[in-house]
Scaffold this active site. Sequence first.
Site, PDB file in Angstrom:
ATOM      1  CG  HIS A 307      -2.061   0.952   1.083  1.00 27.42           C
ATOM      2  ND1 HIS A 307      -1.957   2.292   1.362  1.00 27.42           N
ATOM      3  CD2 HIS A 307      -3.321   0.745   0.643  1.00 27.42           C
ATOM      4  CE1 HIS A 307      -3.116   2.863   1.108  1.00 27.42           C
ATOM      5  NE2 HIS A 307      -3.969   1.957   0.662  1.00 27.42           N
ATOM      6  CG  ASP A 364      -8.537  -4.252  -2.973  1.00 29.39           C
ATOM      7  OD1 ASP A 364      -9.738  -4.078  -2.754  1.00 29.39           O
ATOM      8  OD2 ASP A 364      -7.800  -3.369  -3.452  1.00 29.39           O
TER       9      ASP A 364
END
Length: 422
Positions: A307, A364
């Site tokens: 991320h 996700d």
Amino acid sequence: MSNKAKLTVGGKEYEFPLVKGSEEEVAIDIKSLRSVTGGITTLDPGFKNTSSCESAITFLDGEKGILRYRGYSIEDLAEKASFLGVVYLLIFGDLPTEEQLAVFHADIKSKSVVDDDIKKILDAFPKSAHPMGVLSSLTSALTAFNPASVDVSSAEAMYNTVVKILGKFPVLVAWTMRKKQGLPLDYGDNTLGYVENLLKMMFKQPNEEYVPNPIVINALDKLLILHADHEQNCSTSTVRVVGSSHAGLFASISAGISALWGPLHGGANQAVLEMLEAIREDGGDTKKYMAKAKDSNDPFRLMGFGHRVYKNFDPRARIIKVAADEVLADLGIEDPILDIAKALEQEALQDDYFVQRKLYPNVDFYSGIIYRAMGIPVDMFTVMFALGRLPGWIAQWKEMRNKKEPIGRPRQVYTGSNQRSF
Ligand code: CMC
């Protein structure tokens, strides 16, 4: 700490004020940089070091793994709030009272009819069209059916446009899926809750009564809360930049949907499931795929990992991992790819490559496993993310317009040819 930053260029010294956020984050305010230095700019591809705005909506500390909407922790909201309550919180700043929530929901329902002519646009798409492309187009098409531009100085006009998109968007989501499946398009049922109504529009069979499943309703409500905002991510920044040209809310959101579609952003939830499925079909050899992810000559990445901001656990991933176990158990589903996902996570958390780069599972990684257990087709996963992110996009667009932010227009460092004669 001094409240100024000093910059020396070509022997000249310049001072810039520091701006402090409410959680003590510090930024150097370089608004005057070009004018005082006679044209110098900053270069920051991917905006890794750039705060594009001051915002009071969402706080994220990537080092500590903290996410809060309007001051409330994501853990508390996921456990105690409803999605519609979080929508209200993000857009209007405080949690609603029961009465405020009831009025808000009634207003959303009163605007939920989508012009029937939108179906003609839907008819023109081939069945092979990706739902994100269809959803982005239909959202953009809403502007044609609601052409008046919003008077942003009027709180009432802003409110009306907000409830309109919240009412119509779930209809577009359901229609996008059903059209692809060759099923009739429904208008939903205003006696139901926001999430239950969406599920009915998506899943009611024409020849059967729809039976709501509270496990699925609660799980989807929670997933939508977890996706509802994430400060200045790629799609939200897109919504703010498009809106900064004074394009309307629907057009800005349509652009946000396109930004979300990419596999490095929201499209990762589809990519994760396809990756896990490919590993399963290939015999479940997770080590082989770990090696591919670490090989700099191989474009393969471990989807659902890493991320831009989190250099620690993504708090949303922690909640979703627990929810995946619970939802599958409650629904009596055993999905072998959940075991593959857990094995990959275990290996990555002990692997030098992932540890050094601080790559952890993101939102996700496990969400697709829950969507699949709910019967949602894999190419609809990112559409579900878009529905969850809708309130964040709205809140950020509204904040940007209310604050009268200037048009978003970055500079560049030109590296092309010098003047040539023709
Ligand atoms: N698998 C393998 N290596 C990775 C991964 C990954 N998933 N993510 C980052 N890296 C490596 C990357 O190769 C680089 O290594 P090196 O320093 O040796 O060149 C290093 O880690 C830093 O990566 P980066 O691409 O410079 O980092 P970024 O902040 O620009 O990108 C990211 C962040 C999310 C795009 C990236 O981690 C990624 O592509 N992840 C997979 C896609 C994904 O899951 N996206 C969903 C993000 S969360 C939800 C959302 O935003 O919608």
